[in-house]
Design an enzyme around this catalytic site. Structure first.
Site, PDB file in Angstrom:
ATOM      1  N   SER A 202       1.711 -10.511  -1.592  1.00 29.45           N
ATOM      2  CA  SER A 202       0.911 -10.699  -0.374  1.00 29.45           C
ATOM      3  C   SER A 202      -0.442 -11.304  -0.693  1.00 29.45           C
ATOM      4  CB  SER A 202       0.658  -9.355   0.303  1.00 29.45           C
ATOM      5  OG  SER A 202       1.855  -8.797   0.731  1.00 29.45           O
TER       6      SER A 202
ATOM      7  N   HIS B   2       7.175 -15.200   1.224  1.00 24.11           N
ATOM      8  CA  HIS B   2       6.517 -13.976   1.698  1.00 24.11           C
ATOM      9  C   HIS B   2       7.166 -13.468   2.982  1.00 24.11           C
ATOM     10  CE1 HIS B   2       2.717 -11.827   3.232  1.00 24.11           C
ATOM     11  NE2 HIS B   2       3.267 -11.093   2.298  1.00 24.11           N
TER      12      HIS B   2
ATOM     13  N   GLU C 273       6.590 -16.641   5.265  1.00 22.63           N
ATOM     14  CA  GLU C 273       5.603 -17.637   4.835  1.00 22.63           C
ATOM     15  C   GLU C 273       6.076 -18.261   3.519  1.00 22.63           C
ATOM     16  OE1 GLU C 273       1.260 -16.261   6.464  1.00 22.63           O
ATOM     17  OE2 GLU C 273       2.049 -15.123   4.783  1.00 22.63           O
TER      18      GLU C 273
ATOM     19  N   ASN D 231      -1.992 -12.595   7.055  1.00 23.22           N
ATOM     20  CA  ASN D 231      -2.965 -11.569   6.649  1.00 23.22           C
ATOM     21  C   ASN D 231      -4.400 -12.082   6.685  1.00 23.22           C
ATOM     22  OD1 ASN D 231      -1.088  -9.547   6.340  1.00 23.22           O
ATOM     23  ND2 ASN D 231      -0.661 -10.066   4.213  1.00 23.22           N
TER      24      ASN D 231
HETATM   25  P1  NAI Z   1       7.030  -0.583  -2.979  1.00 19.46           P
HETATM   26  O1  NAI Z   1       6.071   0.273  -3.713  1.00 19.46           O
HETATM   27  O2  NAI Z   1       7.788  -0.023  -1.817  1.00 19.46           O
HETATM   28  O3  NAI Z   1       8.138  -1.152  -4.004  1.00 19.46           O
HETATM   29  C1  NAI Z   1       7.835  -1.683  -5.257  1.00 19.46           C
HETATM   30  C2  NAI Z   1       9.006  -1.395  -6.170  1.00 19.46           C
HETATM   31  O4  NAI Z   1       8.803  -2.091  -7.398  1.00 19.46           O
HETATM   32  C3  NAI Z   1       9.143   0.095  -6.523  1.00 19.46           C
HETATM   33  O5  NAI Z   1      10.448   0.547  -6.197  1.00 19.46           O
HETATM   34  C4  NAI Z   1       8.887   0.124  -8.023  1.00 19.46           C
HETATM   35  O6  NAI Z   1       9.644   1.127  -8.708  1.00 19.46           O
HETATM   36  C5  NAI Z   1       9.332  -1.280  -8.407  1.00 19.46           C
HETATM   37  N1  NAI Z   1       8.835  -1.720  -9.710  1.00 19.46           N
HETATM   38  C6  NAI Z   1       7.621  -1.513 -10.272  1.00 19.46           C
HETATM   39  N2  NAI Z   1       7.566  -2.062 -11.502  1.00 19.46           N
HETATM   40  C7  NAI Z   1       8.794  -2.628 -11.730  1.00 19.46           C
HETATM   41  C8  NAI Z   1       9.356  -3.331 -12.812  1.00 19.46           C
HETATM   42  N3  NAI Z   1       8.683  -3.568 -13.920  1.00 19.46           N
HETATM   43  N4  NAI Z   1      10.642  -3.752 -12.700  1.00 19.46           N
HETATM   44  C9  NAI Z   1      11.364  -3.515 -11.580  1.00 19.46           C
HETATM   45  N5  NAI Z   1      10.871  -2.848 -10.511  1.00 19.46           N
HETATM   46  C10 NAI Z   1       9.604  -2.415 -10.584  1.00 19.46           C
HETATM   47  O7  NAI Z   1       6.217  -1.894  -2.569  1.00 19.46           O
HETATM   48  P2  NAI Z   1       6.555  -2.946  -1.419  1.00 19.46           P
HETATM   49  O8  NAI Z   1       5.792  -2.591  -0.210  1.00 19.46           O
HETATM   50  O9  NAI Z   1       8.025  -3.133  -1.348  1.00 19.46           O
HETATM   51  O10 NAI Z   1       5.864  -4.274  -1.999  1.00 19.46           O
HETATM   52  C11 NAI Z   1       6.508  -5.102  -2.928  1.00 19.46           C
HETATM   53  C12 NAI Z   1       5.864  -6.479  -2.887  1.00 19.46           C
HETATM   54  O11 NAI Z   1       5.978  -7.010  -1.571  1.00 19.46           O
HETATM   55  C13 NAI Z   1       4.370  -6.483  -3.219  1.00 19.46           C
HETATM   56  O12 NAI Z   1       4.095  -7.664  -3.926  1.00 19.46           O
HETATM   57  C14 NAI Z   1       3.708  -6.506  -1.851  1.00 19.46           C
HETATM   58  O13 NAI Z   1       2.439  -7.099  -1.870  1.00 19.46           O
HETATM   59  C15 NAI Z   1       4.692  -7.370  -1.085  1.00 19.46           C
HETATM   60  N6  NAI Z   1       4.691  -7.199   0.374  1.00 19.46           N
HETATM   61  C16 NAI Z   1       4.574  -5.972   0.942  1.00 19.46           C
HETATM   62  C17 NAI Z   1       4.588  -5.840   2.335  1.00 19.46           C
HETATM   63  C18 NAI Z   1       4.466  -4.508   2.970  1.00 19.46           C
HETATM   64  O14 NAI Z   1       4.080  -4.453   4.152  1.00 19.46           O
HETATM   65  N7  NAI Z   1       4.783  -3.413   2.304  1.00 19.46           N
HETATM   66  C19 NAI Z   1       4.716  -7.015   3.208  1.00 19.46           C
HETATM   67  C20 NAI Z   1       4.945  -8.252   2.499  1.00 19.46           C
HETATM   68  C21 NAI Z   1       4.879  -8.331   1.133  1.00 19.46           C
END
Ligand code: NAI
Length: 291
Positions: free
Chosen positions: A119, A140, A152, A190
């Site tokens: 993001s 995105h 995006e 954002n």
């Molecule tokens: P989340 O915390 O729900 O999921 C992240 C996952 O990555 C976790 O399950 C974690 O165990 C895993 N992880 C961490 N290190 C790892 C590794 N080395 N290898 C494999 N898996 C690993 O976070 P979320 O919300 O899903 O965000 C993920 C990405 O999406 C981020 O870059 C965030 O900025 C982006 N994003 C988030 C949005 C939101 O509203 N939550 C919207 C759009 C993008």
């Protein structure tokens, strides 16, 4: 180039949602997290969301089971060698993402494209952490990925036209609408949404209105489906603060200064819905404004 098989790294909130969308569109999907249990838990979550779509009549039972069969939880990067596109959706940390690319890239054939769901981190900088900046770009998805229509698309400085056109066609094939953003902090949605939320928090901080007045004003006066404070709680106040800091530091303009009240809530651990307290308290049946 045609994208058939998609690898997804990170089976959290977004990774699971992206896997759901890709599988429903007919792609084979590999899903990897730090352990098989996390990916398997994500599969159960995806199944729950697909079942909800069946109950609402949006998809058929046959589509639900076909989609679920297409998603495979994996525990290492070797199977990613068969993917046409890998989408990284791990924790929002540049260090973690760099480490993922370092481990992933040696397993990929030269033609495989890589996308990141970041993001806020520079696409050009992340691309430079891979062995294929010309085959790398930002994809995105919005939250929740299965419901939101927009994706995006962000090119890094080195992204090749062919990569961009292939990914654009893939995103349209998922039933999403792409909007192209340049690689500036926080991209488009954002960049516009977060300062609006931050301003709503300033309005609360300065006593212009109560939580209820500010949310009602924006819902009925600007036709927003959710009030800005309600939306901040939904996004997570820590995520809101992080995005404001990215804008403030990345654009070096005081108009993006995070509101001190937002900082205070995050320091208190009042992060919104996920901690059941933010601008509203979520312990009862109905959210109750905290100010
Ligand atoms: P989340 O915390 O729900 O999921 C992240 C996952 O990555 C976790 O399950 C974690 O165990 C895993 N992880 C961490 N290190 C790892 C590794 N080395 N290898 C494999 N898996 C690993 O976070 P979320 O919300 O899903 O965000 C993920 C990405 O999406 C981020 O870059 C965030 O900025 C982006 N994003 C988030 C949005 C939101 O509203 N939550 C919207 C759009 C993008």
């Amino acid at each position: 180039m045609d994208i058939r098989k998609v690898g997804i790294i990170g089976a959290g909130h977004m990774g699971a949602g992206i896997a759901h969308v890709c599988a429903l569109a007919g792609h084979e999907v590999l899903l990897k997290d730090t352990s098989l249990q996390i990916s398997e838990r994500a599969l159960a979550t995806i199944n729950g969301h697909l079942a909800k779509q069946v109950r609402k009549g949006r998809i058929s039972e046959a589509e639900r089971s076909a989609a679920l069969e297409k998603i495979h939880a994996v525990d290492d990067y070797e199977p990613f060698a068969t993917c046409d596109l890998v989408i990284e959706a791990v924790t929002e940390s540049e260090e973690v993402k760099r480490q993922v690319f370092a481990e992933l890239c040696p397993h990929l054939p030269p033609a495989t494209l890589i996308g990141t769901n970041t993001s806020s981190i520079s696409i050009t900088r992340l691309a430079a952490a891979t062995d294929r900046p010309e085959k790398f770009m930002g994809i995105h998805f919005m939250n929740p990925a299965p419901l939101m229509e927009l994706v995006e698309l962000i090119r890094g400085i080195a992204t090749a036209d062919e990569t961009f056109h292939t990914v654009r066609a893939f995103v349209i094939g998922l039933g999403k609408t792409p909007a192209v953003a340049e690689d500036f902090p926080a991209f488009i949605v954002n960049r516009i949404l977060l300062p609006m939320i931050n301003e709503a928090i300033y309005a609360l901080y300065e006593g212009v209105g109560t939580v209820e007045a500010i949310d009602t004003a924006m819902k009925l006066g600007a036709h927003h489906p959710m009030g800005p404070l309600e939306l901040a709680d939904f996004i997570g106040l820590d995520t809101c603060l992080n995005l404001m800091q990215v804008l403030y530091e990345g654009l070096a303009d005081s108009k993006y200064r995070p509101c001190p009240l937002l900082v205070k809530y995050v320091e208190a651990g009042w992060l919104g819905r996920k901690t059941r307290r933010g601008f509203y308290d979520y312990h009862g049946d109905e959210p109750v404004p905290t100010r």
